[in-house]
Design a protein around this motif. Structure first.
Motif, PDB file in Angstrom:
ATOM      1  N   ASP A  27       0.829  -1.199   0.000  1.00 41.93           N
ATOM      2  CA  ASP A  27       0.000   0.000   0.000  1.00 41.93           C
ATOM      3  C   ASP A  27       0.868   1.255   0.000  1.00 41.93           C
ATOM      4  O   ASP A  27       0.571   2.236  -0.702  1.00 41.93           O
ATOM      5  CB  ASP A  27      -0.921   0.020   1.221  1.00 41.93           C
ATOM      6  N   ARG A  28       1.933   1.244   0.790  1.00 40.98           N
ATOM      7  CA  ARG A  28       2.850   2.391   0.831  1.00 40.98           C
ATOM      8  C   ARG A  28       3.504   2.593  -0.540  1.00 40.98           C
ATOM      9  O   ARG A  28       3.628   3.716  -1.029  1.00 40.98           O
ATOM     10  CB  ARG A  28       3.932   2.170   1.888  1.00 40.98           C
ATOM     11  N   PHE A  29       3.948   1.491  -1.139  1.00 39.68           N
ATOM     12  CA  PHE A  29       4.566   1.529  -2.456  1.00 39.68           C
ATOM     13  C   PHE A  29       3.599   2.156  -3.462  1.00 39.68           C
ATOM     14  O   PHE A  29       3.950   3.066  -4.220  1.00 39.68           O
ATOM     15  CB  PHE A  29       4.930   0.098  -2.865  1.00 39.68           C
ATOM     16  N   ALA A  30       2.347   1.672  -3.481  1.00 37.24           N
ATOM     17  CA  ALA A  30       1.343   2.185  -4.409  1.00 37.24           C
ATOM     18  C   ALA A  30       1.042   3.654  -4.138  1.00 37.24           C
ATOM     19  O   ALA A  30       0.845   4.446  -5.070  1.00 37.24           O
ATOM     20  CB  ALA A  30       0.062   1.351  -4.306  1.00 37.24           C
ATOM     21  N   HIS A  31       1.043   4.036  -2.856  1.00 40.41           N
ATOM     22  CA  HIS A  31       0.776   5.427  -2.481  1.00 40.41           C
ATOM     23  C   HIS A  31       1.860   6.352  -3.030  1.00 40.41           C
ATOM     24  O   HIS A  31       1.571   7.468  -3.501  1.00 40.41           O
ATOM     25  CB  HIS A  31       0.697   5.536  -0.956  1.00 40.41           C
ATOM     26  N   VAL A  32       3.122   5.916  -2.998  1.00 36.52           N
ATOM     27  CA  VAL A  32       4.212   6.708  -3.564  1.00 36.52           C
ATOM     28  C   VAL A  32       3.989   6.920  -5.060  1.00 36.52           C
ATOM     29  O   VAL A  32       4.089   8.039  -5.574  1.00 36.52           O
ATOM     30  CB  VAL A  32       5.572   6.023  -3.323  1.00 36.52           C
ATOM     31  N   VAL A  33       3.674   5.843  -5.778  1.00 35.33           N
ATOM     32  CA  VAL A  33       3.480   5.928  -7.227  1.00 35.33           C
ATOM     33  C   VAL A  33       2.283   6.817  -7.567  1.00 35.33           C
ATOM     34  O   VAL A  33       2.350   7.668  -8.466  1.00 35.33           O
ATOM     35  CB  VAL A  33       3.306   4.524  -7.826  1.00 35.33           C
ATOM     36  N   GLU A  34       1.165   6.614  -6.854  1.00 37.01           N
ATOM     37  CA  GLU A  34      -0.035   7.406  -7.128  1.00 37.01           C
ATOM     38  C   GLU A  34       0.210   8.891  -6.868  1.00 37.01           C
ATOM     39  O   GLU A  34      -0.236   9.752  -7.646  1.00 37.01           O
ATOM     40  CB  GLU A  34      -1.187   6.902  -6.260  1.00 37.01           C
ATOM     41  N   THR A  35       0.941   9.205  -5.805  1.00 38.53           N
ATOM     42  CA  THR A  35       1.239  10.599  -5.486  1.00 38.53           C
ATOM     43  C   THR A  35       2.145  11.204  -6.548  1.00 38.53           C
ATOM     44  O   THR A  35       1.945  12.350  -6.989  1.00 38.53           O
ATOM     45  CB  THR A  35       1.897  10.710  -4.097  1.00 38.53           C
ATOM     46  N   LEU A 158       6.601  16.759  -4.036  1.00 40.21           N
ATOM     47  CA  LEU A 158       6.347  15.317  -3.937  1.00 40.21           C
ATOM     48  C   LEU A 158       6.606  14.824  -2.518  1.00 40.21           C
ATOM     49  O   LEU A 158       5.776  14.115  -1.929  1.00 40.21           O
ATOM     50  CB  LEU A 158       7.228  14.558  -4.938  1.00 40.21           C
ATOM     51  N   LEU A 159       7.750  15.201  -1.947  1.00 37.99           N
ATOM     52  CA  LEU A 159       8.087  14.767  -0.588  1.00 37.99           C
ATOM     53  C   LEU A 159       7.094  15.321   0.428  1.00 37.99           C
ATOM     54  O   LEU A 159       6.720  14.642   1.388  1.00 37.99           O
ATOM     55  CB  LEU A 159       9.511  15.186  -0.239  1.00 37.99           C
ATOM     56  N   GLN A 160       6.655  16.560   0.211  1.00 38.99           N
ATOM     57  CA  GLN A 160       5.673  17.138   1.128  1.00 38.99           C
ATOM     58  C   GLN A 160       4.340  16.404   1.036  1.00 38.99           C
ATOM     59  O   GLN A 160       3.700  16.116   2.057  1.00 38.99           O
ATOM     60  CB  GLN A 160       5.479  18.623   0.807  1.00 38.99           C
ATOM     61  N   GLU A 161       3.906  16.104  -0.190  1.00 41.36           N
ATOM     62  CA  GLU A 161       2.610  15.432  -0.362  1.00 41.36           C
ATOM     63  C   GLU A 161       2.655  14.004   0.178  1.00 41.36           C
ATOM     64  O   GLU A 161       1.629  13.465   0.585  1.00 41.36           O
ATOM     65  CB  GLU A 161       2.209  15.432  -1.839  1.00 41.36           C
ATOM     66  N   ASP A 252      14.382  29.914  -3.691  1.00 39.93           N
ATOM     67  CA  ASP A 252      13.996  30.855  -2.642  1.00 39.93           C
ATOM     68  C   ASP A 252      12.607  31.435  -2.923  1.00 39.93           C
ATOM     69  O   ASP A 252      11.780  31.580  -2.010  1.00 39.93           O
ATOM     70  CB  ASP A 252      15.027  31.983  -2.537  1.00 39.93           C
ATOM     71  N   ALA A 253      12.347  31.749  -4.185  1.00 34.77           N
ATOM     72  CA  ALA A 253      11.050  32.323  -4.548  1.00 34.77           C
ATOM     73  C   ALA A 253       9.913  31.351  -4.300  1.00 34.77           C
ATOM     74  O   ALA A 253       8.804  31.747  -3.936  1.00 34.77           O
ATOM     75  CB  ALA A 253      11.064  32.758  -6.013  1.00 34.77           C
ATOM     76  N   ALA A 254      10.194  30.047  -4.501  1.00 31.79           N
ATOM     77  CA  ALA A 254       9.172  29.014  -4.296  1.00 31.79           C
ATOM     78  C   ALA A 254       9.086  28.546  -2.853  1.00 31.79           C
ATOM     79  O   ALA A 254       8.256  27.692  -2.531  1.00 31.79           O
ATOM     80  CB  ALA A 254       9.465  27.817  -5.207  1.00 31.79           C
ATOM     81  N   GLY A 255       9.951  29.088  -1.991  1.00 33.14           N
ATOM     82  CA  GLY A 255       9.915  28.722  -0.579  1.00 33.14           C
ATOM     83  C   GLY A 255      10.504  27.360  -0.278  1.00 33.14           C
ATOM     84  O   GLY A 255      10.128  26.715   0.698  1.00 33.14           O
ATOM     85  N   VAL A 256      11.453  26.906  -1.125  1.00 34.24           N
ATOM     86  CA  VAL A 256      12.098  25.601  -0.921  1.00 34.24           C
ATOM     87  C   VAL A 256      13.431  25.815  -0.205  1.00 34.24           C
ATOM     88  O   VAL A 256      14.327  26.488  -0.729  1.00 34.24           O
ATOM     89  CB  VAL A 256      12.327  24.871  -2.262  1.00 34.24           C
ATOM     90  N   ALA A 257      13.567  25.239   0.981  1.00 33.49           N
ATOM     91  CA  ALA A 257      14.806  25.381   1.757  1.00 33.49           C
ATOM     92  C   ALA A 257      15.910  24.514   1.155  1.00 33.49           C
ATOM     93  O   ALA A 257      15.648  23.423   0.663  1.00 33.49           O
ATOM     94  CB  ALA A 257      14.558  24.976   3.206  1.00 33.49           C
ATOM     95  N   TRP A 258      17.142  25.003   1.198  1.00 37.93           N
ATOM     96  CA  TRP A 258      18.268  24.246   0.656  1.00 37.93           C
ATOM     97  C   TRP A 258      19.534  24.596   1.429  1.00 37.93           C
ATOM     98  O   TRP A 258      19.603  25.627   2.094  1.00 37.93           O
ATOM     99  CB  TRP A 258      18.469  24.539  -0.835  1.00 37.93           C
TER     100      TRP A 258
END
Length: 423
Positions: A27-35, A158-161, A252-258
């Motif tokens: 289920d986790r595997f499928a959830h990653v692919v679907e997301t 993707l990681l956030q979702e 930075d404009a998109a609010g992605v930390a790095w």
């Protein structure tokens, strides 16, 4: 010939580093692919498919003959025609080959994404298998730093979702343009040559063909030498600095930390500019969950025209391991219970009608009649539709619903119950 009845059927686990999946992890595997499929559509990435088997030359030319993947880890063999073929160890080379051989240059800049199984013969460890699965996203035919930035924002979303961005850090570096990289490479070779006698055997082998790889050596013998090596910043051209600045400005404009990691490298000569990894300490020593970079020289190395490109890949198993809750549990929203013999077909029709109305439905029409309803209750669905025979010989319907009662009744009202009474 007599058969040995005691012989056991081999399992994938008998081949070290392969696995079967069922239940929660599946289920986790499928959830990653679907997301992934949902998010890639938000960013306009087209679905692409490439073969699992390619000519070995595709990977040897793209990954480099001296890399561990080509020299130690690829599943390569001769087919009946004598051609050397390989089970794909990664996606980028096959996509680049397809871009050239199918004339996809006409669609440039082309944004594509895919997922599926890959194969590497390596020592299995946590989250790493000989048959494994990856997500992959690529932009081909764009030399804009905004392509790099968008890919990174895509990965971050993707990681956030997936709910796994907590504790995951985007680390970023620049490898510069060709002039920057060549000057840095020459300085690194000079530095490592001065310490040749102290380098490990692997690093000595890399010194002539792949000196940048010495920077990420895990051998304790190499670390002091690698740590004292010059950074690329002193060798960046103005154009390379501007490119990296545009990528980071987009993030930075998109609010992605790095975070900057000046020791993050890609060893092969076709890599340029951006290199990046999303890393975590939640998976032990192997901390990368998603990584990639710009590879402007790859398509030319495969025999195509000079073509700018950038992409990333992420292991599906590794992402699935980080998911604490795989989303909504895989349970029925409605269960249809047939509580009388002879009306199983009614249960099939009711189940079909509910499913066509997008209600996730299971049917219980076998086993002990007395226990069927109890079995449904134990599974705790939102709705139970109980079917039985009335005193007049017609079908009786009882609905128990915790929510959406009105919608369920409207769906069931579309069924011609009198037709069943006549049967």
């Amino acid at each position: 010939m007599s058969k040995d009845k005691s012989a056991k059927i081999p399992t994938p686990q008998a081949v070290r580093g392969t696995q079967d999946m069922l239940g929660d992890f599946a289920d986790r595997f499928a959830h990653v692919v679907e997301t992934f499929e949902r998010v890639r559509r938000l960013y306009g990435y087209k679905r692409v498919e490439v073969p699992v088997i390619e000519p070995t030359a595709v990977f040897a030319r793209s990954l480099g003959e001296t890399t561990d993947v080509v020299s130690k880890e690829m599943y390569s063999f001769e087919d009946r025609g004598g051609e050397s073929i390989t089970l794909r160890p990664e996606f980028t080379a096959g996509i680049a080959r397809a871009y050239v051989t199918n004339g996809w240059q006409q669609f440039a800049p082309l944004k594509v994404a895919t997922h599926g199984p890959l194969f590497r013969y390596e020592r299995p460890q946590k989250g790493r298998y000989r048959q494994f699965h990856q997500l992959d996203a690529e932009v081909l035919g764009s030399d804009s730093p905004l392509a790099d930035a968008e890919l990174l924002v895509f990965a971050d979303q993707l990681l956030q979702e997936l709910g796994i961005n907590e504790g995951v850090t985007l680390t970023l570096n620049t490898l510069g343009d060709a002039a920057s990289r060549d000057a840095w490479r020459a300085a690194l070779v000079e530095h490592f040559e001065a310490h040749r006698g102290d380098l490990s055997e692997d690093s000595l082998a890399r010194l002539d063909k792949n000196p940048l790889r010495i920077l990420d050596s895990k051998d304790p013998k190499d670390r002091p030498i690698a740590d004292s090596a010059p950074d690329i910043d002193a060798f960046l051209t103005g154009e390379a600095q501007d490119f990296f600045g545009a990528v980071t400005a987009g993030l930075d404009a998109a609010g992605v930390a790095w975070e900057r990691n000046a020791r993050l490298v890609r060893g092969l000569d076709y890599y340029r500019h951006t290199a990046f990894e999303f890393v975590t300490d939640r998976l032990g020593a192997q901390g990368t969950v998603l990584g990639g970079g710009r590879y402007d020289g790859l398509i030319e190395a495969l025999g195509g025209p000079p073509t700018a490109a950038v992409g990333w890949a992420a292991g599906i198993e590794r992402l699935a391991m980080l998911i604490e809750e795989p989303g909504a549990p895989d349970k029925a929203e409605a269960i249809v219970v047939v509580e009388s013999d002879g009306i199983e077909a009614v249960g099939f029709e009711v189940s079909a009608v509910l499913r066509r109305a997008n209600v996730k439905t299971d049917l219980i029409a076998s086993g002990s009649i007395k226990k069927r309803f109890d079995r449904a209750v134990k599974r705790d669905p939102d709705t139970i539709v109980s079917l039985g025979l009335g005193d007049d010989g017609g079908v009786s319907v009882r609905v128990r619903s915790a929510e959406h009662m009105h919608e369920i009744e409207e769906i069931l009202a579309t069924i011609d119950w009198k037709a069943w009474d006549r049967r």
